[in-house]
Motif scaffolding. Structure first.
Motif, PDB file in Angstrom:
ATOM      1  N   LEU A   1      79.246   8.549  26.096  1.00 49.80           N
ATOM      2  CA  LEU A   1      80.104   9.126  27.146  1.00 49.80           C
ATOM      3  C   LEU A   1      80.703   8.032  28.025  1.00 49.80           C
ATOM      4  O   LEU A   1      81.867   8.130  28.426  1.00 49.80           O
ATOM      5  CB  LEU A   1      79.319  10.118  27.995  1.00 49.80           C
ATOM      6  CG  LEU A   1      79.109  11.489  27.380  1.00 49.80           C
ATOM      7  CD1 LEU A   1      78.363  12.387  28.367  1.00 49.80           C
ATOM      8  CD2 LEU A   1      80.408  12.141  26.977  1.00 49.80           C
TER       9      LEU A   1
ATOM     10  N   VAL B   1      83.631   6.616  26.228  1.00 47.06           N
ATOM     11  CA  VAL B   1      84.768   7.542  26.291  1.00 47.06           C
ATOM     12  C   VAL B   1      85.424   7.441  27.663  1.00 47.06           C
ATOM     13  O   VAL B   1      86.649   7.366  27.771  1.00 47.06           O
ATOM     14  CB  VAL B   1      84.329   8.996  26.009  1.00 47.06           C
ATOM     15  CG1 VAL B   1      85.484   9.964  26.249  1.00 47.06           C
ATOM     16  CG2 VAL B   1      83.795   9.138  24.604  1.00 47.06           C
TER      17      VAL B   1
ATOM     18  N   SER C   1      89.259   6.264  28.212  1.00 46.37           N
ATOM     19  CA  SER C   1      90.232   7.239  28.723  1.00 46.37           C
ATOM     20  C   SER C   1      90.482   7.114  30.220  1.00 46.37           C
ATOM     21  O   SER C   1      91.238   7.904  30.779  1.00 46.37           O
ATOM     22  CB  SER C   1      89.766   8.662  28.390  1.00 46.37           C
ATOM     23  OG  SER C   1      88.556   8.958  29.043  1.00 46.37           O
TER      24      SER C   1
ATOM     25  N   LEU D   1      83.694  15.926  30.447  1.00 44.62           N
ATOM     26  CA  LEU D   1      83.427  15.384  29.117  1.00 44.62           C
ATOM     27  C   LEU D   1      81.969  15.623  28.712  1.00 44.62           C
ATOM     28  O   LEU D   1      81.687  16.001  27.575  1.00 44.62           O
ATOM     29  CB  LEU D   1      83.739  13.885  29.078  1.00 44.62           C
ATOM     30  CG  LEU D   1      85.203  13.498  29.113  1.00 44.62           C
ATOM     31  CD1 LEU D   1      85.359  12.007  29.362  1.00 44.62           C
ATOM     32  CD2 LEU D   1      85.896  13.902  27.815  1.00 44.62           C
TER      33      LEU D   1
ATOM     34  N   ALA E   1      81.586  19.249  27.915  1.00 48.33           N
ATOM     35  CA  ALA E   1      82.281  19.575  26.665  1.00 48.33           C
ATOM     36  C   ALA E   1      81.471  19.102  25.457  1.00 48.33           C
ATOM     37  O   ALA E   1      81.365  19.821  24.459  1.00 48.33           O
ATOM     38  CB  ALA E   1      83.670  18.943  26.654  1.00 48.33           C
ATOM     39  N   ALA E   2      80.893  17.925  25.534  1.00 47.33           N
ATOM     40  CA  ALA E   2      80.098  17.406  24.421  1.00 47.33           C
ATOM     41  C   ALA E   2      78.842  18.250  24.207  1.00 47.33           C
ATOM     42  O   ALA E   2      78.480  18.565  23.069  1.00 47.33           O
ATOM     43  CB  ALA E   2      79.726  15.948  24.668  1.00 47.33           C
TER      44      ALA E   2
ATOM     45  N   ALA F   1      80.203  13.689  21.409  1.00 48.76           N
ATOM     46  CA  ALA F   1      80.650  12.605  22.293  1.00 48.76           C
ATOM     47  C   ALA F   1      81.378  11.534  21.494  1.00 48.76           C
ATOM     48  O   ALA F   1      82.390  10.994  21.944  1.00 48.76           O
ATOM     49  CB  ALA F   1      79.458  12.008  23.043  1.00 48.76           C
TER      50      ALA F   1
ATOM     51  N   LEU G   1      84.797  12.764  20.901  1.00 49.74           N
ATOM     52  CA  LEU G   1      85.618  12.586  22.099  1.00 49.74           C
ATOM     53  C   LEU G   1      86.092  11.142  22.205  1.00 49.74           C
ATOM     54  O   LEU G   1      87.207  10.878  22.665  1.00 49.74           O
ATOM     55  CB  LEU G   1      84.832  12.987  23.350  1.00 49.74           C
ATOM     56  CG  LEU G   1      84.549  14.476  23.511  1.00 49.74           C
ATOM     57  CD1 LEU G   1      83.579  14.711  24.669  1.00 49.74           C
ATOM     58  CD2 LEU G   1      85.831  15.263  23.719  1.00 49.74           C
TER      59      LEU G   1
ATOM     60  N   PHE H   1      89.128  10.772  20.096  1.00 52.92           N
ATOM     61  CA  PHE H   1      90.295  11.300  20.806  1.00 52.92           C
ATOM     62  C   PHE H   1      90.803  10.284  21.826  1.00 52.92           C
ATOM     63  O   PHE H   1      92.010  10.041  21.932  1.00 52.92           O
ATOM     64  CB  PHE H   1      89.969  12.611  21.518  1.00 52.92           C
ATOM     65  CG  PHE H   1      89.700  13.767  20.612  1.00 52.92           C
ATOM     66  CD1 PHE H   1      90.272  13.882  19.362  1.00 52.92           C
ATOM     67  CD2 PHE H   1      88.860  14.789  21.034  1.00 52.92           C
ATOM     68  CE1 PHE H   1      90.020  14.964  18.537  1.00 52.92           C
ATOM     69  CE2 PHE H   1      88.601  15.881  20.227  1.00 52.92           C
ATOM     70  CZ  PHE H   1      89.178  15.975  18.967  1.00 52.92           C
ATOM     71  N   ALA H   2      89.886   9.702  22.586  1.00 52.39           N
ATOM     72  CA  ALA H   2      90.265   8.728  23.616  1.00 52.39           C
ATOM     73  C   ALA H   2      90.930   7.513  22.995  1.00 52.39           C
ATOM     74  O   ALA H   2      91.918   6.996  23.528  1.00 52.39           O
ATOM     75  CB  ALA H   2      89.043   8.315  24.432  1.00 52.39           C
TER      76      ALA H   2
ATOM     77  N   ALA I   1      91.016  12.233  29.185  1.00 48.15           N
ATOM     78  CA  ALA I   1      89.759  12.975  29.252  1.00 48.15           C
ATOM     79  C   ALA I   1      90.031  14.471  29.402  1.00 48.15           C
ATOM     80  O   ALA I   1      89.390  15.289  28.760  1.00 48.15           O
ATOM     81  CB  ALA I   1      88.914  12.474  30.417  1.00 48.15           C
TER      82      ALA I   1
ATOM     83  N   SER J   1      91.169  15.873  26.066  1.00 50.55           N
ATOM     84  CA  SER J   1      90.065  15.939  25.108  1.00 50.55           C
ATOM     85  C   SER J   1      89.224  17.157  25.357  1.00 50.55           C
ATOM     86  O   SER J   1      88.745  17.784  24.463  1.00 50.55           O
ATOM     87  CB  SER J   1      89.195  14.679  25.208  1.00 50.55           C
ATOM     88  OG  SER J   1      89.938  13.557  24.809  1.00 50.55           O
TER      89      SER J   1
END
Length: 78
Positions: free
Chosen positions: A26, A29, A33, A43, A46-47, A62, A65, A68-69, A75, A78
């Motif tokens: 995290l 990420v 981001s 985040l 969400a994870a 994570a 994510l 994505f970042a 963030a 995502s």
């Protein structure tokens, strides 16, 4: 030497490694981001939610994510 205490310690250590890996992912990420503290909480949630709702663990979510970042998604996106 307390055998019961050693069992508790071993259990705690077994939990600490995955928790540390999740926190580390995290943090990566968030750095990638440029997430705010509020974004970081979103985040994290969400994870965890994705880990509960899918076949993937929160750690794997994570890591997703993070993908994505690295592709430029914020963030919030995502």
């Amino acid at each position: 030497f307390d055998v019961a205490g050693a069992g508790v310690l071993a259990g705690a250590m077994a939990f600490a490694k995955p928790a540390g890996e999740f926190t580390y992912e995290l943090a990566k990420v968030g750095a990638t981001s440029r997430a705010t503290a509020e974004d970081m909480e979103l985040l994290r949630r969400a994870a965890i939610d994705a880990g509960l709702a899918t076949k993937f663990s929160p750690l794997e979510a994570a890591q997703g994510l993070g993908e994505f970042a690295s592709q430029g998604l914020s963030a919030a996106d995502s």
